[in-house]
Design a protein around this motif. Structure first.
Motif, PDB file in Angstrom:
ATOM      1  N   GLY A 273      62.236  35.682  35.161  1.00  0.00           N
ATOM      2  CA  GLY A 273      61.308  35.616  34.019  1.00  0.00           C
ATOM      3  C   GLY A 273      60.016  35.485  34.521  1.00  0.00           C
ATOM      4  N   GLU A 274      59.618  34.233  35.383  1.00  0.00           N
ATOM      5  CA  GLU A 274      58.629  34.115  35.807  1.00  0.00           C
ATOM      6  C   GLU A 274      57.870  35.341  36.985  1.00  0.00           C
ATOM      7  OE1 GLU A 274      58.690  30.276  37.796  1.00  0.00           O
ATOM      8  OE2 GLU A 274      59.339  29.470  36.042  1.00  0.00           O
ATOM      9  N   ILE A 276      58.802  38.400  36.322  1.00  0.00           N
ATOM     10  CA  ILE A 276      58.448  39.427  35.332  1.00  0.00           C
ATOM     11  C   ILE A 276      56.955  39.135  34.764  1.00  0.00           C
ATOM     12  CG2 ILE A 276      58.787  40.499  33.140  1.00  0.00           C
ATOM     13  CD1 ILE A 276      61.963  40.090  33.630  1.00  0.00           C
ATOM     14  N   THR A 277      56.454  37.880  34.566  1.00  0.00           N
ATOM     15  CA  THR A 277      55.157  37.582  33.964  1.00  0.00           C
ATOM     16  C   THR A 277      54.234  38.027  34.935  1.00  0.00           C
ATOM     17  OG1 THR A 277      56.306  35.660  32.876  1.00  0.00           O
ATOM     18  CG2 THR A 277      53.958  35.695  33.151  1.00  0.00           C
ATOM     19  N   GLY A 280      53.593  41.667  35.317  1.00  0.00           N
ATOM     20  CA  GLY A 280      52.745  42.104  34.336  1.00  0.00           C
ATOM     21  C   GLY A 280      51.295  41.840  34.710  1.00  0.00           C
ATOM     22  N   ALA A 281      50.823  40.388  35.230  1.00  0.00           N
ATOM     23  CA  ALA A 281      49.526  40.015  35.320  1.00  0.00           C
ATOM     24  C   ALA A 281      48.982  40.733  36.600  1.00  0.00           C
ATOM     25  CB  ALA A 281      49.635  38.425  35.641  1.00  0.00           C
ATOM     26  N   VAL A 298      46.632  33.074  31.338  1.00  0.00           N
ATOM     27  CA  VAL A 298      47.698  33.379  30.127  1.00  0.00           C
ATOM     28  C   VAL A 298      49.175  33.643  31.229  1.00  0.00           C
ATOM     29  CG1 VAL A 298      48.819  34.970  28.938  1.00  0.00           C
ATOM     30  CG2 VAL A 298      46.187  34.215  28.608  1.00  0.00           C
ATOM     31  N   GLY A 302      52.184  31.075  30.428  1.00  0.00           N
ATOM     32  CA  GLY A 302      53.333  31.792  30.329  1.00  0.00           C
ATOM     33  C   GLY A 302      54.502  31.362  31.249  1.00  0.00           C
ATOM     34  N   VAL A 305      55.899  27.717  30.415  1.00  0.00           N
ATOM     35  CA  VAL A 305      56.821  28.040  29.361  1.00  0.00           C
ATOM     36  C   VAL A 305      58.113  28.531  29.858  1.00  0.00           C
ATOM     37  CG1 VAL A 305      57.383  28.681  26.866  1.00  0.00           C
ATOM     38  CG2 VAL A 305      54.844  27.931  27.707  1.00  0.00           C
ATOM     39  N   SER A 306      57.999  29.448  30.693  1.00  0.00           N
ATOM     40  CA  SER A 306      59.396  30.048  31.179  1.00  0.00           C
ATOM     41  C   SER A 306      60.087  29.107  31.932  1.00  0.00           C
ATOM     42  CB  SER A 306      58.898  31.323  31.815  1.00  0.00           C
ATOM     43  OG  SER A 306      60.174  32.050  32.243  1.00  0.00           O
TER      44      SER A 306
ATOM     45  N   GLU B  32      61.197  34.546  27.927  1.00  0.00           N
ATOM     46  CA  GLU B  32      59.686  34.108  27.778  1.00  0.00           C
ATOM     47  C   GLU B  32      58.988  34.940  28.950  1.00  0.00           C
ATOM     48  OE1 GLU B  32      60.319  29.899  28.081  1.00  0.00           O
ATOM     49  OE2 GLU B  32      61.495  29.720  26.207  1.00  0.00           O
ATOM     50  N   GLY B  33      59.593  35.064  29.930  1.00  0.00           N
ATOM     51  CA  GLY B  33      58.945  35.773  31.094  1.00  0.00           C
ATOM     52  C   GLY B  33      58.347  37.188  30.715  1.00  0.00           C
ATOM     53  N   MET B  34      59.212  37.717  29.755  1.00  0.00           N
ATOM     54  CA  MET B  34      58.959  38.911  29.414  1.00  0.00           C
ATOM     55  C   MET B  34      57.758  38.952  28.438  1.00  0.00           C
ATOM     56  SD  MET B  34      62.197  40.992  28.737  1.00  0.00           S
ATOM     57  CE  MET B  34      63.262  41.761  30.037  1.00  0.00           C
ATOM     58  N   ALA B  36      55.332  36.640  28.078  1.00  0.00           N
ATOM     59  CA  ALA B  36      54.064  36.408  28.938  1.00  0.00           C
ATOM     60  C   ALA B  36      53.709  37.656  29.750  1.00  0.00           C
ATOM     61  CB  ALA B  36      54.573  35.138  29.914  1.00  0.00           C
ATOM     62  N   ALA B  37      54.640  38.311  30.065  1.00  0.00           N
ATOM     63  CA  ALA B  37      54.173  39.536  30.828  1.00  0.00           C
ATOM     64  C   ALA B  37      53.281  40.617  30.041  1.00  0.00           C
ATOM     65  CB  ALA B  37      55.297  40.482  31.538  1.00  0.00           C
ATOM     66  N   THR B  54      46.833  34.803  23.350  1.00  0.00           N
ATOM     67  CA  THR B  54      47.538  33.601  23.869  1.00  0.00           C
ATOM     68  C   THR B  54      48.387  32.855  23.105  1.00  0.00           C
ATOM     69  OG1 THR B  54      45.838  33.256  25.492  1.00  0.00           O
ATOM     70  CG2 THR B  54      47.231  31.299  25.282  1.00  0.00           C
ATOM     71  N   MET B  57      51.558  34.334  21.934  1.00  0.00           N
ATOM     72  CA  MET B  57      52.475  34.551  22.933  1.00  0.00           C
ATOM     73  C   MET B  57      53.179  33.252  22.997  1.00  0.00           C
ATOM     74  SD  MET B  57      51.793  34.137  27.135  1.00  0.00           S
ATOM     75  CE  MET B  57      51.284  32.334  27.025  1.00  0.00           C
ATOM     76  N   LEU B  58      52.422  32.177  22.776  1.00  0.00           N
ATOM     77  CA  LEU B  58      53.122  30.809  22.711  1.00  0.00           C
ATOM     78  C   LEU B  58      53.920  30.592  21.620  1.00  0.00           C
ATOM     79  CD1 LEU B  58      50.127  28.575  23.796  1.00  0.00           C
ATOM     80  CD2 LEU B  58      52.146  28.992  25.042  1.00  0.00           C
ATOM     81  N   GLN B  61      57.071  32.573  22.485  1.00  0.00           N
ATOM     82  CA  GLN B  61      57.934  31.811  23.478  1.00  0.00           C
ATOM     83  C   GLN B  61      58.556  30.398  22.829  1.00  0.00           C
ATOM     84  OE1 GLN B  61      55.211  31.275  26.433  1.00  0.00           O
ATOM     85  NE2 GLN B  61      56.044  32.914  27.978  1.00  0.00           N
ATOM     86  N   GLU B  65      62.354  29.752  23.077  1.00  0.00           N
ATOM     87  CA  GLU B  65      62.708  28.641  23.913  1.00  0.00           C
ATOM     88  C   GLU B  65      63.857  27.918  22.907  1.00  0.00           C
ATOM     89  OE1 GLU B  65      61.541  27.326  26.520  1.00  0.00           O
ATOM     90  OE2 GLU B  65      62.372  25.375  26.656  1.00  0.00           O
TER      91      GLU B  65
END
Lengths: 324, 82
Positions: A273-274, A276-277, A280-281, A298, A302, A305-306, B32-34, B36-37, B54, B57-58, B61, B65
């Protein structure tokens, strides 16, 4: 028919060797196949770059291959070392060592294939950036390899550390748990870091002027993605080096096995997941560098949280080790 | 070595707690990764709305969670209550 310990030690070493290279070969094969497919696309797009693309493909595949070479090394050690049969504890140790390296090589093999594929495509798109793309690919896939190196370290410690003085129960569960934590825990981060490096290579090809910030962002994203594999390594070190008091209770063994599985499997999701984040960034740093400050912010929020579920898994596995 | 029923239940609870939290962490981690992406990409497209994005997103997520927290609760119940 009565089988002595020596026979079971051989069985464990051979099964461990098979699991090590059997599981370890899958990741590299998938990753390298992906690279070759992308290289074919790239060559059909720009046939005059065929030579350079071919070379980059081979270099990228060689890096992806290294994870399965680690697995081959462990398999060879297990096959050709004569292990002493003083204590039954060597049997789970050898199995755990093979499993750890086998699982640990999967993520790095798949992950390192992604940036190599993107670098080949990028060279067809932006031939002038070939050198920068190859450098970025090598940095990105080198970071991907770190997780399989963690698994290699754990495997070698398992093979060469002397467990024979420790009580069989629950040490057998501790070593199996250590193998799972470090091995399975390496998969998610390996794949995630590969995804980050892929979008960095694609971004450099799309917008060559952003090469420097894109590489920096890639490294930042990969560093955060790495954390869950480090949790796995941490838990496996605790389980290998802590001496657990002898106990006939099956519950204390299962607690240690559960701790290893919890941390190993729990690191899979956050690692991917991290990644994938950060993918995107990095993609959007290359397209819109001016808003990079808010993109980085962000991304980190993100990823944090992941990460949380990985931290839950770490907490549960530490409770299983130290409290139960 | 005789193994008693209570021992087996304890053993199963510990192993189950580990598996519950381990497997339960996969889904929220990836999901959550998706989220945030996509938030990062959206901020790249429209930086002016960074605050709103933001926040969204939170919240998204936090909902994702919840299944991870269910897994944590079940794991803690297995460890300390059962």
């Amino acid at each position: 028919m009565i089988l002595d310990i020596q026979t079971w030690v051989h069985v464990a070493a051979f099964v461990g060797a098979g699991l090590s290279i059997g599981l370890g070969a899958t990741g590299a094969a998938v990753g390298e196949g992906y690279t070759a497919a992308k290289a074919n696309f790239a060559i059909s797009r720009k046939p005059e770059m065929a030579g350079d693309i071919f070379k980059t493909m081979l270099v990228g595949q060689a890096v992806a291959e290294s994870a399965s070479i680690f697995a081959l090394v462990i398999a060879m050690i297990l096959l050709f070392t004569e292990f002493s049969a003083d204590s039954c504890i060597i049997i789970p140790v050898l199995l755990a060592s093979g499993l750890c390296m086998g699982f640990g090589a999967i993520g790095s093999g798949i992950g390192a294939g992604y940036p190599a594929g993107a670098a080949c495509e990028g060279m067809a798109r932006q031939p002038a950036m070939s050198g920068r793309l190859t450098t970025n690919m090598l940095i990105g896939s080198a970071v991907c390899q770190t997780t399989s190196i963690y698994a290699l370290v754990t495997s070698l410690i398992l093979i060469y550390l002397d467990f024979s003085v420790r009580p069989l129960s629950p040490t057998w569960a501790a070593v199996m748990g250590a193998g799972f934590a470090s091995g399975i825990g390496a998969i998610g981060s390996g794949i995630g870091e590969g995804l980050v490096a892929e979008s960095a290579c694609a971004g450099i090809a799309r917008q060559p002027s952003t090469a420097a910030p894109v590489t920096n962002m890639m490294l930042l994203g990969q560093a955060v993605t790495e954390t869950t594999a480090i949790y796995g390594l941490l838990v496996s070190f605790i389980m290998m080096f802590k001496v657990f008091p002898a106990s006939d209770s099956i519950a204390s063994s299962m607690a240690l096995l559960g701790a290893g599985l919890c941390m190993g499997i729990g690191a899979l999701g956050p690692g991917i997941g991290e990644g994938i984040t950060a993918r995107g960034a990095v993609k959007w740093i290359a397209r819109n560098e001016s808003s990079s400050a808010s993109t980085i912010r962000v991304m980190l929020v993100g990823q944090a949280v992941s990460e949380s579920t990985g931290i839950y898994a770490l907490v549960i596995s530490l409770v299983l080790i130290f409290v139960i | 070595m005789a193994i008693e029923g209570v021992e087996i239940i304890k053993a199963a609870a510990y192993l189950g707690a580990g598996l519950a939290m381990g497997l339960g962490a996969i889904g929220p981690g990836v999901g959550e990764g998706m989220a945030a992406a996509k938030a990062c990409e959206a901020i790249g497209k429209n930086p002016a709305e960074a605050g709103l994005l933001t926040r969204t997103m939170l919240v998204g997520q936090a909902v994702t969670e919840s299944t991870g927290i269910y897994a944590l609760v079940i794991a803690l119940l297995l460890l300390f209550v059962v």
